[in-house]
Design an enzyme around this catalytic site. Structure first.
Site, PDB file in Angstrom:
ATOM      1  N   GLN A  98       1.228  -0.839   0.148  1.00 27.84           N
ATOM      2  CA  GLN A  98       0.211   0.317  -0.268  1.00 27.84           C
ATOM      3  C   GLN A  98       0.443   0.846  -0.005  1.00 27.84           C
ATOM      4  OE1 GLN A  98      -2.806   0.226   3.364  1.00 27.84           O
ATOM      5  NE2 GLN A  98      -3.696   2.058   2.849  1.00 27.84           N
ATOM      6  N   HIS A 104      -8.616   1.890  -0.757  1.00 25.78           N
ATOM      7  CA  HIS A 104      -8.968   1.815  -2.129  1.00 25.78           C
ATOM      8  C   HIS A 104      -8.848   0.446  -2.847  1.00 25.78           C
ATOM      9  CE1 HIS A 104      -4.877   2.487  -2.143  1.00 25.78           C
ATOM     10  NE2 HIS A 104      -4.334   2.080  -3.571  1.00 25.78           N
TER      11      HIS A 104
HETATM   12  P1  5GP Z   1      -1.103   1.234  -3.364  1.00 29.92           P
HETATM   13  O1  5GP Z   1       0.030   1.044  -4.303  1.00 29.92           O
HETATM   14  O2  5GP Z   1      -1.541   2.321  -2.261  1.00 29.92           O
HETATM   15  O3  5GP Z   1      -2.482  -0.340  -3.273  1.00 29.92           O
HETATM   16  O4  5GP Z   1      -1.770   1.819  -4.853  1.00 29.92           O
HETATM   17  C1  5GP Z   1      -2.183   3.131  -4.650  1.00 29.92           C
HETATM   18  C2  5GP Z   1      -2.075   3.809  -6.651  1.00 29.92           C
HETATM   19  O5  5GP Z   1      -2.674   4.700  -6.376  1.00 29.92           O
HETATM   20  C3  5GP Z   1      -1.013   3.547  -8.001  1.00 29.92           C
HETATM   21  O6  5GP Z   1      -0.939   2.079  -8.597  1.00 29.92           O
HETATM   22  C4  5GP Z   1      -1.064   4.562  -8.587  1.00 29.92           C
HETATM   23  O7  5GP Z   1      -0.538   4.180  -9.312  1.00 29.92           O
HETATM   24  C5  5GP Z   1      -1.994   5.570  -7.510  1.00 29.92           C
HETATM   25  N1  5GP Z   1      -1.857   6.749  -8.138  1.00 29.92           N
HETATM   26  C6  5GP Z   1      -1.334   7.094  -6.800  1.00 29.92           C
HETATM   27  N2  5GP Z   1      -0.940   8.219  -6.707  1.00 29.92           N
HETATM   28  C7  5GP Z   1      -2.083   8.953  -8.260  1.00 29.92           C
HETATM   29  C8  5GP Z   1      -2.897   9.628  -8.628  1.00 29.92           C
HETATM   30  O8  5GP Z   1      -2.555  11.305  -8.068  1.00 29.92           O
HETATM   31  N3  5GP Z   1      -3.811   9.456  -9.170  1.00 29.92           N
HETATM   32  C9  5GP Z   1      -4.341   8.785  -9.683  1.00 29.92           C
HETATM   33  N4  5GP Z   1      -5.360   8.665 -10.086  1.00 29.92           N
HETATM   34  N5  5GP Z   1      -3.485   7.329  -9.339  1.00 29.92           N
HETATM   35  C10 5GP Z   1      -2.705   7.846  -8.810  1.00 29.92           C
END
Ligand code: 5GP
Ligand code: ZN
Length: 143
Positions: A98, A104
């Site tokens: 994460q 999310h």
């Molecule tokens: P996690 O690694 O926390 O499960 O996923 C975070 C996701 O958010 C990543 O796939 C990254 O590409 C996406 N992400 C991070 N910042 C932004 C943003 O400002 N806008 C969008 N659309 N995606 C984001």
């Protein structure tokens, strides 16, 4: 949460490629389109992770994920770019990958042979170890 980018995106304070919105959620395209149609389901309320999000919101998020997965399947099919599968997944904590600490759900369209998905090492353990692992988790269920 003042400093949370997903709170700001979910609230529409920062523009995003939005594919769906209702009173509880905004669904956006992930900035990283390693898999075409990679979506993020963002609750408008701030919950850091699966441990914080209340069950009713969690249930709604998963039902929405199913709806968006189906939409991607039908929509890309109509566009002549059929999908072969969809992953629905969600990370909790840095160790689990994460990077944004606002709950999310990822909806990830898959094409046969794409190489974009994280894999885990396969490792078998003894029957005793399997029993112990089961017992540990069962102990947590009762707590
Ligand atoms: P996690 O690694 O926390 O499960 O996923 C975070 C996701 O958010 C990543 O796939 C990254 O590409 C996406 N992400 C991070 N910042 C932004 C943003 O400002 N806008 C969008 N659309 N995606 C984001
Ligand atoms: Zn937030």
């Amino acid at each position: 949460m003042d400093n949370c980018i997903f709170c700001k995106i979910a609230a529409g304070e920062i523009p995003s490629s939005t594919v769906y919105e209702d009173q509880d959620f905004r669904v956006i395209l992930d900035l990283n389109q390693g898999m075409k149609g990679h979506m993020l389901i963002l609750p408008k309320e701030h919950y850091a992770n699966v441990f914080e999000i209340p069950d009713p919101a969690l249930g709604k998020a998963m039902i929405l994920a199913k709806r968006l997965a189906r939409a991607a399947k039908v929509g890309f099919e109509k566009a002549g770019e059929p999908l072969d599968g969809v992953n629905i997944l969600q990370n909790n904590g840095e160790a689990a990958g994460q990077t944004v600490m606002h709950y999310h759900l990822h909806v990830l369209p898959r094409i046969k042979g794409d190489d974009s998905f994280p894999v885990w090492q396969e490792k078998s353990v003894s029957a005793e170890e399997m029993t112990k692992i089961c017992e540990n988790i069962k102990g947590g269920l009762e707590a």
